[in-house]
Design a protein around this motif. Structure first.
Motif: not given
Length: 362
Positions: A66-81
């Motif tokens: 609803h704020d007009g911003g871009p489609l965004t995902v946030t990813v946190k790295r994991t040690a074995s990921g």
């Protein structure tokens, strides 16, 4: 039937913390409808892999629709990921990534409801989407309990502080740092949540954190319809349609086994089944559901746009609630005993066990 995927341009990559990165996408005009989404939903992305061709992973959207911003995902790295590390180490603006449209049911029924949101670590990602959207479009009060290892690991610390300062009557954020307070106990969580018994609760984070919070909410008698837990796991299958290239061939399914699933149960109807489906305020009725056809496949064959993502029984995007009759699940990696007892089933894995079945996607 394969899910239609899209190759999207990456317009921004932002380091949120030392081990968490936000990736923003440009959505072309012709795909705008497919990528409309609700706060709390996720994207399934295809991460290139030398070993399997690709690794399919689900990452929650942190942006607001609803704020007009871009489609965004946030990813946190994991040690074995593998996938999370690849994304954090390799992606940059100007690259592209293959994705499926948004999916998931971890979203408020009303943006005007009073919300109690629990986040652990990167579990703040869908919580952030809900907060941003509810503040912009809703009227309810929002309380966030956000647990992290230490101050450096707090994702969106500045954004949460800004939003709380701008909305002092509506948003209250409580930070819990393991480095300062230790891990939160059930007793501490119970004391905190007991002040918000009338709210809709949402929980996302590491499995032990979610299990503890959910147990506390049950003890406090939060009703099932006001208690929500994000549920998806790292996908073992490939929902992008390149199965022949990506995994070894498997023995053909016998007449007594559904492909990719368990043995068919005794007592299945032998004739077409009557089906009634409630979806997005509409009711769809059919009298020709073949018992060996999965619910999602049948609805797609009838032109009904039922929600789904992985098609492997490894996320909850296709979840339905059984109102009448019964469904058998060929595969289930995400629903727990309480979900099943409450009549929740996965549409992508469901076969009928009654001559008449009625389900709801709400």
């Amino acid at each position: 039937m394969d899910i239609e995927s899209y190759v999207l341009d990456i317009v921004d990559v932002t380091a949120e913390t030392d081990d968490a990165t936000s990736v923003s996408f440009a959505v072309p005009a012709e795909a705008a409808e497919a990528f409309s989404y609700k706060p709390g939903q996720f994207l399934t992305v295809a991460v290139p892999s030398d070993q399997t061709g690709l690794a399919a992973r689900c990452y929650s959207l942190s942006s607001s629709p609803h704020d007009g911003g871009p489609l965004t995902v946030t990813v946190k790295r994991t040690a074995s990921g593998y996938a999370s590390n690849w994304i954090c180490d390799n992606l940059k603006a100007g690259d592209t990534l293959r994705v499926l449209p948004p999916s998931g049911i971890f979203t408020p029924a009303s943006l005007d409801a009073d919300l109690l949101l629990f986040a652990g670590g990167s579990g703040v990602t869908p919580i952030m989407s809900i907060v941003r959207t509810a503040l912009a479009e809703g009227t309810g009060r929002i309380t966030v309990f956000y647990a992290n290892r230490d101050e450096r690991s707090v994702i969106f610390a500045g954004e949460l502080s800004r939003l709380a300062a701008e909305n002092p009557e509506r948003l209250h954020v409580v930070h819990w740092l393991e480095s300062v307070q230790g891990l939160p106990t059930a007793e501490q969580l119970r004391a905190f949540a007991s002040d918000y018994l009338d709210r809709d609760a949402f929980v996302c984070g590491p499995a032990p954190f979610m299990k503890m919070v959910t147990s506390v909410l049950k003890e406090l008698e939060f009703p099932r319809e006001r208690r929500h837990q994000e549920k998806f796991v790292s996908l073992g299958g490939n929902p992008f349609g390149d199965v022949a290239e990506l995994q070894p061939s498997e023995p053909a399914a016998s007449d007594e086994q559904e492909e990719g699933g368990d043995a068919l149960p005794d007592g299945m109807p032998t004739e077409p089944v009557s089906l009634e489906v409630e979806l997005d305020g509409e009711t769809h009725s059919f009298d020709d559901w073949e018992p060996r056809t999965r619910l999602l496949d049948f609805l797609e064959s009838k032109g009904v746009k039922a929600p789904y993502s992985c098609r492997e029984g490894e996320c909850s995007a296709c979840a339905v609630r059984v109102l009448e009759g019964e469904l058998h699940l060929l595969h289930n990696d995400v629903l727990d005993a309480e979900d099943l007892a409450d009549g929740i089933r996965l549409g992508c894995q469901a076969l009928p066990l009654a001559e008449k079945v009625r389900v709801s996607y709400s």
